[in-house]
Design an enzyme around this catalytic site. Structure first.
Site, PDB file in Angstrom:
ATOM      1  N   THR A  76       0.837  -1.208   0.000  1.00 12.99           N
ATOM      2  CA  THR A  76       0.000   0.000   0.000  1.00 12.99           C
ATOM      3  C   THR A  76       0.870   1.255   0.000  1.00 12.99           C
ATOM      4  O   THR A  76       0.645   2.188  -0.783  1.00 12.99           O
ATOM      5  CB  THR A  76      -0.937   0.007   1.228  1.00 12.99           C
ATOM      6  OG1 THR A  76      -1.743  -1.165   1.179  1.00 12.99           O
ATOM      7  CG2 THR A  76      -1.818   1.236   1.253  1.00 12.99           C
ATOM      8  N   GLN A 183       0.707 -10.090  -5.646  1.00  8.67           N
ATOM      9  CA  GLN A 183       0.283 -11.496  -5.673  1.00  8.67           C
ATOM     10  C   GLN A 183       1.140 -12.339  -6.616  1.00  8.67           C
ATOM     11  O   GLN A 183       0.861 -13.526  -6.796  1.00  8.67           O
ATOM     12  CB  GLN A 183      -1.191 -11.608  -6.076  1.00  8.67           C
ATOM     13  CG  GLN A 183      -2.173 -11.036  -5.076  1.00  8.67           C
ATOM     14  CD  GLN A 183      -2.197 -11.791  -3.748  1.00  8.67           C
ATOM     15  OE1 GLN A 183      -1.699 -12.903  -3.613  1.00  8.67           O
ATOM     16  NE2 GLN A 183      -2.770 -11.152  -2.737  1.00  8.67           N
ATOM     17  N   SER A 203       5.036  -7.154  -1.397  1.00  8.76           N
ATOM     18  CA  SER A 203       4.868  -7.077   0.048  1.00  8.76           C
ATOM     19  C   SER A 203       5.301  -8.376   0.723  1.00  8.76           C
ATOM     20  O   SER A 203       4.971  -9.475   0.245  1.00  8.76           O
ATOM     21  CB  SER A 203       3.392  -6.802   0.349  1.00  8.76           C
ATOM     22  OG  SER A 203       3.200  -6.642   1.728  1.00  8.76           O
ATOM     23  N   HIS A 205       4.362  -9.840   3.586  1.00 12.41           N
ATOM     24  CA  HIS A 205       3.408 -10.747   4.242  1.00 12.41           C
ATOM     25  C   HIS A 205       2.552 -11.546   3.277  1.00 12.41           C
ATOM     26  O   HIS A 205       1.743 -12.368   3.698  1.00 12.41           O
ATOM     27  CB  HIS A 205       2.548  -9.988   5.262  1.00 12.41           C
ATOM     28  CG  HIS A 205       1.456  -9.147   4.696  1.00 12.41           C
ATOM     29  ND1 HIS A 205       0.156  -9.573   4.660  1.00 12.41           N
ATOM     30  CD2 HIS A 205       1.460  -7.914   4.148  1.00 12.41           C
ATOM     31  CE1 HIS A 205      -0.598  -8.618   4.123  1.00 12.41           C
ATOM     32  NE2 HIS A 205       0.178  -7.604   3.804  1.00 12.41           N
ATOM     33  N   THR A 244      13.830   5.354   9.829  1.00 13.99           N
ATOM     34  CA  THR A 244      14.796   4.302  10.159  1.00 13.99           C
ATOM     35  C   THR A 244      14.376   2.985   9.511  1.00 13.99           C
ATOM     36  O   THR A 244      13.201   2.616   9.539  1.00 13.99           O
ATOM     37  CB  THR A 244      14.871   4.133  11.691  1.00 13.99           C
ATOM     38  OG1 THR A 244      15.213   5.403  12.251  1.00 13.99           O
ATOM     39  CG2 THR A 244      15.898   3.093  12.088  1.00 13.99           C
ATOM     40  N   CYS A 329     -10.860  -6.399   2.915  1.00 14.31           N
ATOM     41  CA  CYS A 329     -10.183  -5.111   3.079  1.00 14.31           C
ATOM     42  C   CYS A 329     -11.134  -4.015   3.524  1.00 14.31           C
ATOM     43  O   CYS A 329     -10.732  -3.037   4.120  1.00 14.31           O
ATOM     44  CB  CYS A 329      -9.502  -4.718   1.783  1.00 14.31           C
ATOM     45  SG  CYS A 329      -8.207  -5.868   1.364  1.00 14.31           S
TER      46      CYS A 329
HETATM   47  C1  LIG Z   1      -2.308  -7.331  -0.148  1.00 12.64           C
HETATM   48  C2  LIG Z   1      -2.274  -6.545  -1.393  1.00 12.64           C
HETATM   49  C3  LIG Z   1      -1.945  -5.187  -1.365  1.00 12.64           C
HETATM   50  C4  LIG Z   1      -1.666  -4.448  -0.082  1.00 12.64           C
HETATM   51  O1  LIG Z   1      -0.484  -4.906   0.494  1.00 12.64           O
HETATM   52  P1  LIG Z   1      -0.044  -4.453   1.965  1.00 12.64           P
HETATM   53  O2  LIG Z   1       1.371  -4.914   2.045  1.00 12.64           O
HETATM   54  O3  LIG Z   1      -0.935  -5.174   2.896  1.00 12.64           O
HETATM   55  O4  LIG Z   1      -0.163  -2.985   2.051  1.00 12.64           O
HETATM   56  C5  LIG Z   1      -1.892  -4.516  -2.568  1.00 12.64           C
HETATM   57  N1  LIG Z   1      -2.138  -5.137  -3.728  1.00 12.64           N
HETATM   58  C6  LIG Z   1      -2.451  -6.446  -3.789  1.00 12.64           C
HETATM   59  C7  LIG Z   1      -2.704  -7.080  -5.108  1.00 12.64           C
HETATM   60  C8  LIG Z   1      -2.534  -7.192  -2.624  1.00 12.64           C
HETATM   61  O5  LIG Z   1      -2.858  -8.471  -2.694  1.00 12.64           O
END
Ligand SMILES: *Cc1c(COP(=O)(O)O)cnc(C)c1O
Length: 382
Positions: A76, A183, A203, A205, A244, A329
């Site tokens: 994000t 993804q 990302s 996670h 940081t 979301c």
């Molecule tokens: C999860 C997701 C996001 C947001 O990612 P965050 O790291 O949680 O901010 C954006 N785009 C897609 C396609 C996602 O699956």
């Protein structure tokens, strides 16, 4: 392998569990190796060495150079820095941005914020299979278009757009191309040079690293992409993301990238097999339909409509099985999925749809349990 808890987890597109090897790699950086990598003392510099190595490893997974990556708190933030940064930096050229109606809210809402500030945005429609019409994209590019942003893999349906073809077209028109690859990275091979991408985000996670770490790729070879900074402070990350560095997160992301690269093939095979079995069995049930293309799609996701059912009721009754109805979301308000609606699916069918997103720790036993549970529930016919 980890995951010994009581949930059967089929919601990996929302977030993934951490790989135990990733956790192990990051732990020392929460405790003993806690120094600030910007500090000039030996301790700080020893941590900085590890950050430099980690950046190389993370850049490698998308074939970028280390200086082309900045670390963020997640996708994000990366999306905000990229879109707003381009908007400000290229405003002399124009104020028109093109994206797609099925993008993640991080992209859609950032564009909408820019609209309030005088920018113009075009949100391309998609066909019923979830794909954009390339001819329509071409027509919508104007002399004042500064950015086209099209996501790599859709988080709700798993559908992927022909990114290489889109990037080529956009560049032919002299416009920057960005892709939200959250993804895709870690699941499939991505080469920003071959695909010719200007901006790409991902990302931690979503790929077995912790929450709170992500990255933005900003092309620096050939035509350099110039972003106006959106976050000001100590000038970290080439002045584009002051603050940081999240060293434990960066180390974790590097380990997650290493593990993903090594095990990509076997994960693809294992997960695809489970997903295909789950999907085939569920589609045998009466009044079910697959949402989105079955061809142009990532191997871990299936989105199925159970006509006449209420997905929220199904989710509640599935108890220890974690799946999604695609509106996680914006769960404060019950809204049907904007992605399914953009594909022409009506409100009722959108509310009757479930997303199953599988991960590497899922087993055939998990899938059998889920199939049986859904059979029971849909036969009950509330
Ligand atoms: C999860 C997701 C996001 C947001 O990612 P965050 O790291 O949680 O901010 C954006 N785009 C897609 C396609 C996602 O699956």
């Amino acid at each position: 392998m980890s995951q010994t808890h009581k949930y059967i987890y089929l919601d990996h597109n929302s977030t993934t569990p951490m790989d135990s090897r990733v956790l192990e790699a990051m732990l020392p950086f929460l405790e003993v190796n806690f120094a600030n990598p910007s500090s000039t003392h030996l301790f700080g510099q020893s941590v900085n060495e590890k950050v430099i190595q980690a950046r190389e490893q993370i850049a490698y997974i998308i074939n970028a150079e280390p200086n082309e990556l900045i670390f963020t708190s997640g996708a994000t933030e990366a999306i905000n820095i990229a879109i707003k940064g381009v908007a400000e930096s290229y405003s002399i050229k124009g104020n028109h941005i093109i994206s797609v109606s099925t993008e993640h809210k991080a992209v859609l809402d950032t564009c909408k914020d820019l609209e309030r500030k005088g920018y113009e945005c075009t949100f391309l429609p998609v066909k019923s299979n979830g794909l954009i019409d390339i001819a329509e994209l071409e027509k919508s590019i104007r002399p004042d278009t500064i950015l086209v942003s099209v996501m790599f893999v859709n988080n709700e349906t798993g559908v992927f757009q022909p990114i290489k073809e889109i990037a080529a077209l956009v560049h032919e028109k002299g416009v920057l191309f960005m892709t939200d690859a959250t993804q895709a990275v870690g699941k499939m091979e991505i080469d920003v040079v071959d695909l010719d991408i200007d901006l790409l985000c991902f990302s931690g996670h979503k790929m077995y690293a912790p929450k709170g770490i992500g990255a933005l790729y900003i092309k620096q070879r050939g035509n350099k992409v110039k972003l106006t900074p959106q976050i000001h402070g100590g000038g970290h990350e080439q002045g584009l993301r002051s603050g940081t560095l999240n060293v434990p997160g960066i180390i974790a992301l590097a380990k997650a990238c290493e593990v993903a690269s090594l095990e990509m093939g076997q994960n693809q095979q294992h997960i695809a097999q489970l997903r295909d079995f789950l999907e085939a069995e569920l589609l045998k049930l009466p009044n079910t339909a697959l949402n989105g293309s079955s061809k142009n799609r990532i191997f871990n996701t299936t989105n199925i409509c159970f006509k006449g059912q209420d997905a929220n009721v199904l989710i509640g009754r599935m108890k220890n099985i974690a799946v999604s109805n695609g509106s996680a979301c914006s769960s404060a308000v019950v809204e049907s999925s904007h992605v399914l609606k953009a594909m022409g699916i009506n409100e009722e069918d959108a509310f009757a749809s479930l997303r199953f997103s599988l991960g590497k720790y899922n087993t055939i036993e998990d899938i059998e349990t889920v199939i049986n549970r859904i059979k029971e529930l849909t036969e009950l016919n509330f």
